[in-house]
Design a protein around this motif. Structure first.
Motif, PDB file in Angstrom:
ATOM      1  N   LEU A 201       0.849  -1.193   0.000  1.00 33.77           N
ATOM      2  CA  LEU A 201       0.000   0.000   0.000  1.00 33.77           C
ATOM      3  C   LEU A 201       0.882   1.239   0.000  1.00 33.77           C
ATOM      4  O   LEU A 201       1.630   1.467   0.955  1.00 33.77           O
ATOM      5  CB  LEU A 201      -0.901   0.032   1.237  1.00 33.77           C
ATOM      6  CG  LEU A 201      -1.981  -1.033   1.368  1.00 33.77           C
ATOM      7  CD1 LEU A 201      -2.724  -0.854   2.685  1.00 33.77           C
ATOM      8  CD2 LEU A 201      -2.957  -0.951   0.200  1.00 33.77           C
ATOM      9  N   LEU A 202       0.789   2.040  -1.050  1.00 36.80           N
ATOM     10  CA  LEU A 202       1.567   3.271  -1.109  1.00 36.80           C
ATOM     11  C   LEU A 202       0.662   4.492  -0.992  1.00 36.80           C
ATOM     12  O   LEU A 202      -0.512   4.452  -1.336  1.00 36.80           O
ATOM     13  CB  LEU A 202       2.367   3.350  -2.408  1.00 36.80           C
ATOM     14  CG  LEU A 202       3.503   2.350  -2.579  1.00 36.80           C
ATOM     15  CD1 LEU A 202       4.343   2.722  -3.790  1.00 36.80           C
ATOM     16  CD2 LEU A 202       4.378   2.256  -1.338  1.00 36.80           C
ATOM     17  N   SER A 203       1.240   5.573  -0.514  1.00 32.94           N
ATOM     18  CA  SER A 203       0.551   6.852  -0.393  1.00 32.94           C
ATOM     19  C   SER A 203       1.609   7.907  -0.113  1.00 32.94           C
ATOM     20  O   SER A 203       2.799   7.603  -0.050  1.00 32.94           O
ATOM     21  CB  SER A 203      -0.490   6.809   0.738  1.00 32.94           C
ATOM     22  OG  SER A 203      -1.166   8.047   0.840  1.00 32.94           O
ATOM     23  N   GLN A 231      -0.826   1.504  -5.842  1.00 33.89           N
ATOM     24  CA  GLN A 231       0.082   2.642  -5.963  1.00 33.89           C
ATOM     25  C   GLN A 231      -0.363   3.872  -5.164  1.00 33.89           C
ATOM     26  O   GLN A 231       0.453   4.714  -4.828  1.00 33.89           O
ATOM     27  CB  GLN A 231       0.219   3.041  -7.445  1.00 33.89           C
ATOM     28  CG  GLN A 231       0.859   1.963  -8.313  1.00 33.89           C
ATOM     29  CD  GLN A 231       0.724   2.292  -9.794  1.00 33.89           C
ATOM     30  OE1 GLN A 231      -0.379   2.262 -10.337  1.00 33.89           O
ATOM     31  NE2 GLN A 231       1.831   2.608 -10.423  1.00 33.89           N
ATOM     32  N   GLY A 232      -1.668   3.970  -4.888  1.00 32.62           N
ATOM     33  CA  GLY A 232      -2.166   5.125  -4.152  1.00 32.62           C
ATOM     34  C   GLY A 232      -2.257   6.377  -5.011  1.00 32.62           C
ATOM     35  O   GLY A 232      -1.948   7.474  -4.557  1.00 32.62           O
ATOM     36  N   ILE A 233      -2.699   6.199  -6.268  1.00 29.68           N
ATOM     37  CA  ILE A 233      -2.853   7.332  -7.191  1.00 29.68           C
ATOM     38  C   ILE A 233      -4.312   7.370  -7.656  1.00 29.68           C
ATOM     39  O   ILE A 233      -4.660   6.722  -8.654  1.00 29.68           O
ATOM     40  CB  ILE A 233      -1.922   7.202  -8.419  1.00 29.68           C
ATOM     41  CG1 ILE A 233      -0.475   6.935  -7.993  1.00 29.68           C
ATOM     42  CG2 ILE A 233      -1.994   8.463  -9.276  1.00 29.68           C
ATOM     43  CD1 ILE A 233       0.458   6.629  -9.147  1.00 29.68           C
ATOM     44  N   PRO A 234      -5.198   8.099  -6.964  1.00 33.53           N
ATOM     45  CA  PRO A 234      -6.591   8.178  -7.410  1.00 33.53           C
ATOM     46  C   PRO A 234      -6.685   8.888  -8.757  1.00 33.53           C
ATOM     47  O   PRO A 234      -6.243  10.020  -8.902  1.00 33.53           O
ATOM     48  CB  PRO A 234      -7.268   9.006  -6.311  1.00 33.53           C
ATOM     49  CG  PRO A 234      -6.364   8.911  -5.135  1.00 33.53           C
ATOM     50  CD  PRO A 234      -4.979   8.804  -5.704  1.00 33.53           C
ATOM     51  N   GLU A 235      -7.206   8.200  -9.730  1.00 33.78           N
ATOM     52  CA  GLU A 235      -7.375   8.756 -11.070  1.00 33.78           C
ATOM     53  C   GLU A 235      -8.824   8.560 -11.505  1.00 33.78           C
ATOM     54  O   GLU A 235      -9.615   7.942 -10.789  1.00 33.78           O
ATOM     55  CB  GLU A 235      -6.399   8.087 -12.045  1.00 33.78           C
ATOM     56  CG  GLU A 235      -4.941   8.399 -11.733  1.00 33.78           C
ATOM     57  CD  GLU A 235      -3.954   7.647 -12.608  1.00 33.78           C
ATOM     58  OE1 GLU A 235      -2.962   8.248 -13.018  1.00 33.78           O
ATOM     59  OE2 GLU A 235      -4.186   6.446 -12.870  1.00 33.78           O
ATOM     60  N   LYS A 236      -9.159   9.083 -12.662  1.00 36.40           N
ATOM     61  CA  LYS A 236     -10.546   9.024 -13.125  1.00 36.40           C
ATOM     62  C   LYS A 236     -11.017   7.583 -13.269  1.00 36.40           C
ATOM     63  O   LYS A 236     -12.143   7.241 -12.906  1.00 36.40           O
ATOM     64  CB  LYS A 236     -10.686   9.771 -14.454  1.00 36.40           C
ATOM     65  CG  LYS A 236     -12.123   9.940 -14.898  1.00 36.40           C
ATOM     66  CD  LYS A 236     -12.221  10.826 -16.135  1.00 36.40           C
ATOM     67  CE  LYS A 236     -13.682  11.040 -16.534  1.00 36.40           C
ATOM     68  NZ  LYS A 236     -13.794  11.903 -17.733  1.00 36.40           N
ATOM     69  N   ARG A 270       3.977   2.477   4.258  1.00 36.61           N
ATOM     70  CA  ARG A 270       4.518   3.524   5.109  1.00 36.61           C
ATOM     71  C   ARG A 270       3.904   3.369   6.502  1.00 36.61           C
ATOM     72  O   ARG A 270       2.871   2.708   6.676  1.00 36.61           O
ATOM     73  CB  ARG A 270       4.159   4.913   4.554  1.00 36.61           C
ATOM     74  CG  ARG A 270       4.755   5.238   3.195  1.00 36.61           C
ATOM     75  CD  ARG A 270       6.244   5.369   3.255  1.00 36.61           C
ATOM     76  NE  ARG A 270       6.799   6.023   2.054  1.00 36.61           N
ATOM     77  CZ  ARG A 270       8.080   6.001   1.744  1.00 36.61           C
ATOM     78  NH1 ARG A 270       8.943   5.381   2.528  1.00 36.61           N
ATOM     79  NH2 ARG A 270       8.521   6.610   0.657  1.00 36.61           N
ATOM     80  N   SER A 271       4.522   4.030   7.478  1.00 35.19           N
ATOM     81  CA  SER A 271       4.004   3.962   8.850  1.00 35.19           C
ATOM     82  C   SER A 271       3.184   5.197   9.183  1.00 35.19           C
ATOM     83  O   SER A 271       3.316   5.779  10.265  1.00 35.19           O
ATOM     84  CB  SER A 271       5.164   3.804   9.842  1.00 35.19           C
ATOM     85  OG  SER A 271       6.191   4.749   9.588  1.00 35.19           O
TER      86      SER A 271
END
Length: 348
Positions: A201-203, A231-236, A270-271
């Motif tokens: 989980l990325l952000s 990836q944590g990339i909100p797209e359309k 990430r933490s």
């Protein structure tokens, strides 16, 4: 007419936005009309989650990380004039929003300028102490001066010694009414088979999100097992790409992500504090890589590592074999606290 409550999370990664999801749902359930306000990926995500609610774009803080962790604080200091200008701009924008949308109350998640002197305002934060090395006393004092402009401060953690935020969320002298609302999460634990060996989980702001993504994708080439990589990339539109044993998603909605985390044996992330709350709610084994230079994440990762809950390492030290350490750790556990939203919303 229903009272309209403006709820505005900071656009710093996705954590502030995602932890507002249960609060937005509770507002609607309790008879309020939520109005969402944010910018960037945080606003994009909440618009996908709540297309039925009105949403407003606020001025952006335009915060980004340094490429090297040792320059993190220096870059924040350099960007501080831009940050102060953005806070002033959002305060002006909020004054107009309160007037034109007839707002009855405000909930700000770490947006320092989202308040109004004529209506009740709550500030959500898990950082009553803002860790910044030898400048912690100053960063905490500055943060407290902004919090004091609100009517209440809501801390998403337990007040007792058994808590998730440690010294971050616990402070003896408080400038305003402070309520510990318990860890909050948009997720529910589901008893299903764990068919995914590893969930990534990325952000977080760039460029560190992309730097970690590149490093992990290279490392995962030797991983034996099934991997889901968000990836944590909100797209359309949602994209799904298969790369050998890795299924790559640009983003997931809450319902899909809830099932995916429940189905995973180990979560690598990430933490960030919201991630910790989510994984505790779902009682997951995890491995943390704190964002380089971000003192808060480094503190949380070290604390959970030292307590025997979750192993962690520096970004530059990660290799795939370190994931084997998770079997020697307890994993995160749920607090099973119940939040009385009706009492919390009595502010409005």
């Amino acid at each position: 007419m229903k009272k309209r409550i403006l709820i505005a999370p900071l656009n710093w990664g996705l954590g502030h936005a995602t932890r507002c999801i249960p609060i937005i749902k509770a507002l609607f359930t309790d008879g309020f009309e939520p109005i969402i306000a944010s910018d960037g990926v945080a606003l994009t995500l909440l618009r996908k989650e709540f297309p039925e609610f009105s949403s407003i774009e606020l001025p952006s803080y335009n915060i980004s990380y340094a490429k090297k962790g040792k320059y993190f604080k220096l870059k924040l200091i350099k960007d501080s004039p831009k940050l102060l200008k953005a806070i002033k701009a959002e305060k002006k924008a909020v004054a107009g929003i309160v007037e034109t949308h007839k707002i009855s109350g405000i909930i700000s998640d770490n947006r320092l300028g989202v308040h109004h002197e004529k209506i009740p305002c709550a500030f959500i934060t898990h950082q009553l102490h803002v860790l910044s090395g030898n400048m912690t006393w100053l960063s905490t004092k500055l943060h407290d001066s902004y919090i004091s402009r609100f009517n209440e401060c809501w801390v998403p953690d337990a007040e007792s010694d058994l808590n998730l935020s440690g010294k971050l969320g616990h402070k003896k002298q408080l400038s305003i009414t402070t309520k510990y609302i318990g860890p909050i999460s948009r997720f529910t634990k589901i008893d299903i088979d764990e068919t995914i060996d590893l969930l990534v989980l990325l952000s977080g702001p760039e460029p560190q999100r992309s730097i970690l993504e590149d490093r992990l994708l290279k490392a995962l080439k030797t991983f034996k097992g099934t991997v889901v990589f968000v990836q944590g990339i909100p797209e359309k539109h949602q994209s799904i790409v298969q790369k050998n044993n890795v299924t790559l998603y640009n983003f997931m909605t809450s319902a899909r992500l809830e099932k995916t985390i429940n189905s995973s044996k180990i979560v690598l992330s990430r933490s960030g504090y919201t991630t910790i709350m989510d994984l505790a709610k779902l009682e997951k084994k995890a491995f943390f890589i704190p964002t380089p230079g971000q003192t808060e994440q480094e503190y949380l990762a070290k604390r959970l590592n030292d307590q025997g809950f979750v192993p962690s390492c520096k970004q530059e030290d990660f290799n795939i074999l370190l994931l084997n350490k998770t079997s020697d750790y307890k994993g995160l556990k749920s607090f099973n606290t119940t939040l009385d939203y009706a009492d919390l919303f009595s502010l409005f």
